[in-house]
Design a protein around this motif. Structure first.
Motif, PDB file in Angstrom:
ATOM      1  N   THR A 179       8.595   6.276  -2.121  1.00 62.19           N
ATOM      2  CA  THR A 179       9.776   7.062  -1.784  1.00 62.19           C
ATOM      3  C   THR A 179      10.372   7.596  -3.078  1.00 62.19           C
ATOM      4  N   HIS A 213       0.890   4.074  -2.889  1.00 60.77           N
ATOM      5  CA  HIS A 213       0.250   5.350  -2.593  1.00 60.77           C
ATOM      6  C   HIS A 213       1.176   6.418  -2.030  1.00 60.77           C
ATOM      7  N   HIS A 214       2.295   6.020  -1.493  1.00 65.17           N
ATOM      8  CA  HIS A 214       3.252   6.968  -0.915  1.00 65.17           C
ATOM      9  C   HIS A 214       4.676   6.517  -1.237  1.00 65.17           C
ATOM     10  N   HIS A 259       5.167  13.227  -9.508  1.00 65.50           N
ATOM     11  CA  HIS A 259       4.862  12.353  -8.375  1.00 65.50           C
ATOM     12  C   HIS A 259       3.474  11.772  -8.605  1.00 65.50           C
ATOM     13  N   TYR A 265       0.842  -1.200   0.000  1.00 67.47           N
ATOM     14  CA  TYR A 265       0.000   0.000   0.000  1.00 67.47           C
ATOM     15  C   TYR A 265       0.879   1.252   0.000  1.00 67.47           C
ATOM     16  N   LEU A 266       1.866   1.285   0.885  1.00 69.90           N
ATOM     17  CA  LEU A 266       2.754   2.441   0.946  1.00 69.90           C
ATOM     18  C   LEU A 266       3.525   2.616  -0.359  1.00 69.90           C
ATOM     19  N   ARG A 267       3.974   1.517  -0.943  1.00 61.02           N
ATOM     20  CA  ARG A 267       4.707   1.595  -2.210  1.00 61.02           C
ATOM     21  C   ARG A 267       3.836   2.207  -3.300  1.00 61.02           C
ATOM     22  N   THR A 310       0.924  11.077  -6.849  1.00 58.52           N
ATOM     23  CA  THR A 310      -0.219  11.709  -6.200  1.00 58.52           C
ATOM     24  C   THR A 310      -0.494  13.096  -6.760  1.00 58.52           C
ATOM     25  N   LYS A 311       0.445  13.639  -7.564  1.00 60.17           N
ATOM     26  CA  LYS A 311       0.268  14.977  -8.104  1.00 60.17           C
ATOM     27  C   LYS A 311      -0.151  14.967  -9.568  1.00 60.17           C
TER      28      LYS A 311
END
Length: 158
Positions: free
Chosen positions: A129, A126-127, A143, A122-124, A145-146
């Motif tokens: 690095t 949605h968020h 990015h 999930y982190l990979r 999310t942008k």
């Protein structure tokens, strides 16, 4: 099963104890590392692993007053490193050991292992690095999310 400690904790109440009390359910602390507690009889990891010869072997972790705070548990036949079991609330150490063994295919119980796999994925997604964001050759990557939806993108008129 909680990925953390129960009473095997400097305050005698780790995350497994707190969650058990707050939720009103039995909890088991399953930790990957052993807290260094002054009141524990002095032991080192080699001393513990030398006593754990087969799956299900335990090494009790006691204070100088002979109070049992938990145990090291070997959860696989082939692994070397144990996990550290302590009661959170509403369960005996013996029952906690049996439950952890039933859910352990690998060193870490499957419930904790799967939660770790799912949360990392999930982190990979949605968020990510900066290292996980791979630019496309010849294109500047935004990015994830942008990124704008195609109907929201502005067209360059020059």
């Amino acid at each position: 099963m909680i990925d953390g400690n129960g009473i095997l904790h400097p305050n005698r109440a780790g995350i497994a104890s707190h969650l058990g009390v707050k939720l009103g359910i039995p909890t088991i602390g399953v930790a990957k590392n052993l807290h260094r507690l002054d009141e524990l009889v002095q032991i080192d990891r080699k001393q513990i692993t030398d006593h754990l010869d087969k799956k299900g072997s335990t090494y009790l972790l006691k204070t100088h007053e002979n109070e049992i705070l938990g145990c090291a548990l070997k959860t696989t036949e082939t692994g070397i490193n144990p996990v550290f079991i302590s009661i959170g609330t509403g369960i005996s150490l013996e029952t906690a050991i049996q439950i952890v063994l039933q859910f352990s295919k690998y060193r870490i119980p499957e419930t904790t292992r799967q939660a770790d796999v799912i949360s990392r994925e999930y982190l990979r997604q949605h968020h990510p690095t900066q290292r996980q964001i791979q630019p496309v050759k010849g294109k500047k990557q935004q990015h994830p999310t942008k990124q704008q939806h195609p109907t929201q993108q502005q067209h360059n008129t020059t």
